[in-house]
Design a protein around this motif. Sequence first.
Motif, PDB file in Angstrom:
ATOM      1  N   UNK A 241       0.841  -1.221  -0.039  1.00 14.96           N
ATOM      2  CA  UNK A 241      -0.064   0.012  -0.034  1.00 14.96           C
ATOM      3  C   UNK A 241       0.831   1.209  -0.146  1.00 14.96           C
ATOM      4  N   UNK A 242       0.548   2.290  -0.662  1.00 17.65           N
ATOM      5  CA  UNK A 242       1.158   3.696  -0.699  1.00 17.65           C
ATOM      6  C   UNK A 242      -0.050   4.731  -0.973  1.00 17.65           C
ATOM      7  N   UNK A 243       0.534   5.861  -0.795  1.00 17.87           N
ATOM      8  CA  UNK A 243      -0.646   7.005  -0.914  1.00 17.87           C
ATOM      9  C   UNK A 243      -1.204   6.882  -2.293  1.00 17.87           C
ATOM     10  N   UNK A 244      -0.387   6.497  -3.364  1.00 19.09           N
ATOM     11  CA  UNK A 244      -0.807   6.383  -4.600  1.00 19.09           C
ATOM     12  C   UNK A 244      -2.009   5.463  -4.962  1.00 19.09           C
ATOM     13  N   UNK A 245      -1.880   4.176  -4.090  1.00 16.01           N
ATOM     14  CA  UNK A 245      -2.904   3.336  -4.711  1.00 16.01           C
ATOM     15  C   UNK A 245      -2.451   2.069  -3.569  1.00 16.01           C
TER      16      UNK A 245
ATOM     17  N   UNK B 217       2.622   1.979  -7.132  1.00 18.59           N
ATOM     18  CA  UNK B 217       2.863   3.076  -8.160  1.00 18.59           C
ATOM     19  C   UNK B 217       1.950   2.888  -9.333  1.00 18.59           C
ATOM     20  N   UNK B 218       1.446   4.135  -9.818  1.00 19.68           N
ATOM     21  CA  UNK B 218       0.491   4.133 -11.000  1.00 19.68           C
ATOM     22  C   UNK B 218       1.179   3.439 -12.186  1.00 19.68           C
TER      23      UNK B 218
END
Length: 414
Positions: free
Chosen positions: A92-96, A146-147
């Motif tokens: 998990x990250x802030x992007x996705x 990451x996207x």
Amino acid sequence: MSDNHLFETAWFLIRQNDSMSFQLLPGQPRNPVTQQLVPVGSAVRLLCTPAPLPYTCANVSNVTVTFSPSASRGLAVNVTVNLLVVVLRLSDSEECSGSEGADVTRLSDMLWGPRGVAEQLQTCSYGNMRLNQQRSQVRELTLQCRWDVMLCDHIATSNIARQEVRRLIPNLNAFTHFMYVMPDASACQFQGISEQLGRTSWIRPGDLGVFKPGTVMQELLHNYGLYHGWRDDTEYVDGSTFMGMAQSACPSAPELLRLGWATPLAVLNRNLLPEATLDVYNVTIPATQAGPAGVTVRILPDWLPGDAYTKNLYLSLRTRVNGDWQMDEEYVDQLSIHEALRAADNGAGSSTEDPRFNLVALLEQGTKLTLDSYRLVVQARELLVDSKARRMMVDVCRFRFRSTECRMPPIPTM
């Protein structure tokens, strides 16, 4: 160059000092001296003008070719593959949100287990290609979500992953090839994609991706310069080879020759294949897996007038034995007839050209086919099954005006 199995080709270069990949938006570059397209697999020096997208060249200039692959019919003779398979997961990250990846144990079993990829490659190649388990690895790697990875930007993905892998395995030069298995949630439109005459491939998780032996072997053979198998002028649909749609069958006869794994039983031209008024050519063709010697009859129709001679022909027999143990029933004990583009198949120009090995017919014993465009009649006279394994008695006749000139030998009654 890479081919994503969606009939799309992308051109990119690999930077020598760190193996980072950069897509070439202008496509295949030209040699400024000769104005010829630079063959895939060449080494070049050039100036890349960056595009707004990462790892992308909007334009290239000052192109200098420092190495160009030579024409060769032996793309993978006596090779050992030290393969690093990187199974990607996302946290998990802030992007996705994160994503799981392929089952490493299942993948390792498919590669190294009984009748696995390693065993099949060695069998299909008659010992010419060895997937070295002792010097290969299957490693898991978790990246922050990451996207660009989620959207299946495969070039960005491998560039990012390679930097992380280098921390785990400092000596990446010990590996000859790299395979990245994309995360489950990555929106890839392909099952597999590879560098043509390169070292890297990218594969989706799933039964048609990394868990299909044919997909893994196809991507690896793309790295050696072999193209897709064709059928009826449609790319990728020859089910008799893992370079097409086969689950795990060996390469077709013309592909075996291209790789340098086998040799032909005969090569026929106007001098060795007389017209019907003189004779009918008879030959007994063994199954390809009885090779490596004598796996096919190659026909060079140089008797055709003017520019009509554009393709060669290959006759071969496939059966369920050795590396072809899982071959689809449609192709078993049939005489396969393949076409190949003359210029690439005869070695004219660069070995990087696609000969488009195209399956045009399957003949069962007791049947014949007239190939008007070649002025040929081919007859699969009889399938022989004895202590010498399976063989097909085949008759080939060249006619001048019409097929009725050919007096084919009688077909044995059952």
